[in-house]
Design a protein around this motif. Structure first.
Motif, PDB file in Angstrom:
ATOM      1  N   GLY A 201       0.772  -1.239   0.159  1.00 41.56           N
ATOM      2  CA  GLY A 201      -0.083   0.106  -0.087  1.00 41.56           C
ATOM      3  C   GLY A 201       0.915   1.200   0.013  1.00 41.56           C
ATOM      4  O   GLY A 201       0.521   2.171  -0.811  1.00 41.56           O
ATOM      5  N   ILE A 202       1.641   1.123   1.034  1.00 38.66           N
ATOM      6  CA  ILE A 202       2.619   2.471   1.137  1.00 38.66           C
ATOM      7  C   ILE A 202       3.661   2.453  -0.442  1.00 38.66           C
ATOM      8  O   ILE A 202       3.548   3.676  -0.922  1.00 38.66           O
ATOM      9  N   GLY A 203       4.162   1.610  -0.947  1.00 36.19           N
ATOM     10  CA  GLY A 203       5.105   1.608  -1.956  1.00 36.19           C
ATOM     11  C   GLY A 203       4.101   1.884  -3.339  1.00 36.19           C
ATOM     12  O   GLY A 203       4.936   2.835  -4.108  1.00 36.19           O
ATOM     13  N   LEU A 204       2.883   1.643  -3.248  1.00 35.60           N
ATOM     14  CA  LEU A 204       1.911   2.099  -4.450  1.00 35.60           C
ATOM     15  C   LEU A 204       1.897   3.522  -4.343  1.00 35.60           C
ATOM     16  O   LEU A 204       2.027   4.088  -5.488  1.00 35.60           O
ATOM     17  N   VAL A 205       1.618   4.174  -3.303  1.00 32.69           N
ATOM     18  CA  VAL A 205       1.345   5.472  -3.191  1.00 32.69           C
ATOM     19  C   VAL A 205       2.676   6.147  -3.580  1.00 32.69           C
ATOM     20  O   VAL A 205       2.641   7.244  -4.219  1.00 32.69           O
ATOM     21  N   VAL A 206       3.910   5.713  -3.013  1.00 34.33           N
ATOM     22  CA  VAL A 206       5.163   6.345  -3.267  1.00 34.33           C
ATOM     23  C   VAL A 206       5.541   6.176  -4.669  1.00 34.33           C
ATOM     24  O   VAL A 206       6.067   7.183  -5.375  1.00 34.33           O
ATOM     25  N   ALA A 207       5.077   5.078  -5.364  1.00 33.05           N
ATOM     26  CA  ALA A 207       5.441   4.787  -6.999  1.00 33.05           C
ATOM     27  C   ALA A 207       4.679   5.893  -7.642  1.00 33.05           C
ATOM     28  O   ALA A 207       4.996   6.263  -8.609  1.00 33.05           O
ATOM     29  N   ILE A 208       3.341   6.035  -7.579  1.00 27.88           N
ATOM     30  CA  ILE A 208       2.647   6.763  -7.979  1.00 27.88           C
ATOM     31  C   ILE A 208       3.223   8.320  -8.255  1.00 27.88           C
ATOM     32  O   ILE A 208       3.276   9.127  -9.137  1.00 27.88           O
ATOM     33  N   LEU A 209       3.414   8.813  -6.842  1.00 23.72           N
ATOM     34  CA  LEU A 209       3.931  10.074  -6.796  1.00 23.72           C
ATOM     35  C   LEU A 209       5.267  10.166  -7.364  1.00 23.72           C
ATOM     36  O   LEU A 209       5.549  11.300  -8.207  1.00 23.72           O
TER      37      LEU A 209
ATOM     38  N   ALA B 295      10.932   1.644  -6.047  1.00 24.23           N
ATOM     39  CA  ALA B 295      11.770   1.907  -7.096  1.00 24.23           C
ATOM     40  C   ALA B 295      11.384   1.133  -8.527  1.00 24.23           C
ATOM     41  O   ALA B 295      11.351   1.730  -9.650  1.00 24.23           O
ATOM     42  N   TYR B 296      10.975   0.024  -8.201  1.00 19.02           N
ATOM     43  CA  TYR B 296      10.434  -0.983  -9.358  1.00 19.02           C
ATOM     44  C   TYR B 296       8.905  -0.149  -9.884  1.00 19.02           C
ATOM     45  O   TYR B 296       8.524  -0.223 -11.086  1.00 19.02           O
ATOM     46  N   GLY B 297       8.232  -0.056  -8.703  1.00 21.78           N
ATOM     47  CA  GLY B 297       6.860   0.525  -9.066  1.00 21.78           C
ATOM     48  C   GLY B 297       6.859   1.765  -9.943  1.00 21.78           C
ATOM     49  O   GLY B 297       6.131   1.910 -10.641  1.00 21.78           O
ATOM     50  N   ILE B 298       7.790   2.689  -9.522  1.00 23.89           N
ATOM     51  CA  ILE B 298       8.053   3.961 -10.296  1.00 23.89           C
ATOM     52  C   ILE B 298       8.088   3.748 -11.666  1.00 23.89           C
ATOM     53  O   ILE B 298       7.468   4.256 -12.565  1.00 23.89           O
ATOM     54  N   GLU B 299       8.950   2.672 -12.147  1.00 31.34           N
ATOM     55  CA  GLU B 299       9.306   2.539 -13.392  1.00 31.34           C
ATOM     56  C   GLU B 299       8.157   1.959 -14.156  1.00 31.34           C
ATOM     57  O   GLU B 299       7.966   2.056 -15.409  1.00 31.34           O
ATOM     58  N   ILE B 300       7.513   0.990 -13.544  1.00 31.70           N
ATOM     59  CA  ILE B 300       6.228   0.058 -14.087  1.00 31.70           C
ATOM     60  C   ILE B 300       5.315   1.185 -14.305  1.00 31.70           C
ATOM     61  O   ILE B 300       4.750   1.483 -15.348  1.00 31.70           O
ATOM     62  N   ILE B 301       5.040   1.976 -13.595  1.00 29.36           N
ATOM     63  CA  ILE B 301       3.670   2.965 -13.462  1.00 29.36           C
ATOM     64  C   ILE B 301       4.215   4.032 -14.335  1.00 29.36           C
ATOM     65  O   ILE B 301       3.401   4.593 -15.189  1.00 29.36           O
TER      66      ILE B 301
END
Length: 223
Positions: free
Chosen positions: A33-41, A103-109
């Motif tokens: 949950g926290i990682g998704l928010v950070v990745a979107i931002l 870090a991975y989520g940022i690139e995916i999003i």
């Protein structure tokens, strides 16, 4: 082979395994949950932010994606106390998991955001929508639909990576298994059962993600 399989010692400690399993679920879900928010931002900042911020995010992504998770965990748990920031094992584990998956989520999003046709964004501007509204209403949902399988796969890997947190005595499933093994010396039986529990957790998370996709992300059927 004279080895006698004895699973009763494992099931006698079933409560400890269940406590570790629930802790793994909590740790993984919170980090997701926290990682998704950070990745979107982070993805929003990388695609629309000023150049120095984009450079900083790129450096963060490269640092995390090119170093082992175990080292990241050790830096947070053993390194941060040097500068006066001491975290409990569970707190350090959560922070390390969030730092890693973000870090991975940022690139995916980011890839999902860049897949949106520019004409749709221009249409939103023509309708007078503010940038945040354009991102929320026009960009975010289609982007998540495009990258949802990759993102959920990364989240499953996050849950499995949480087992590494046992190295700093975090209260999760692998740590519970290690404790039981040290008491019973039934290595095969303990880790065989724990393998099954991790498999069950993976199936559970996949089912939850599939339900989320059906409820919120699946495109309505065309008429």
């Amino acid at each position: 082979m004279n080895y006698v399989f004895e699973f009763s010692a494992v099931f006698d400690a079933w409560d400890d395994l269940m406590a570790g399993l629930l802790r793994t679920v909590w740790l993984s879900a919170a980090a997701m949950g926290i990682g998704l928010v950070v990745a979107i931002l982070g993805a929003l900042a990388k695609t629309n932010g000023p150049r120095p911020l984009r450079w900083a995010i790129d450096a963060y992504i490269e640092l995390i994606r090119n170093t082992p998770f175990l080292i990241q965990l050790f830096v947070i748990f053993f390194g941060l106390p040097v500068i006066g920031l001491r975290l409990e094992a569970d707190q350090a584990s959560l922070l390390a998991l969030v730092v890693n998956v973000s870090a991975y989520g940022i690139e995916i999003i980011r890839a999902g955001i860049e897949s949106i046709q520019h004409g749709q964004i221009e249409a939103g501007r023509a309708l007078g929508l503010r940038p945040l509204q354009i991102f929320r209403l026009i960009v975010l949902k289609p982007a998540l639909q495009a990258i949802y399988p990759s993102l959920t796969s990364q989240f499953i890997l996050l849950m499995l990576n949480s087992s590494v947190c046992s190295t700093i005595a975090a209260n999760e499933l692998t740590a519970a298994a290690n404790d039981i093994q040290s008491r019973t010396f039934r290595s095969f039986e303990v880790y065989f059962v724990v393998t099954g529990l991790y498999l069950a957790l993976s199936v559970l998370f996949w089912a939850v993600f599939a339900g989320i996709e059906r409820a919120f992300l699946r495109q309505p059927a065309s008429r």
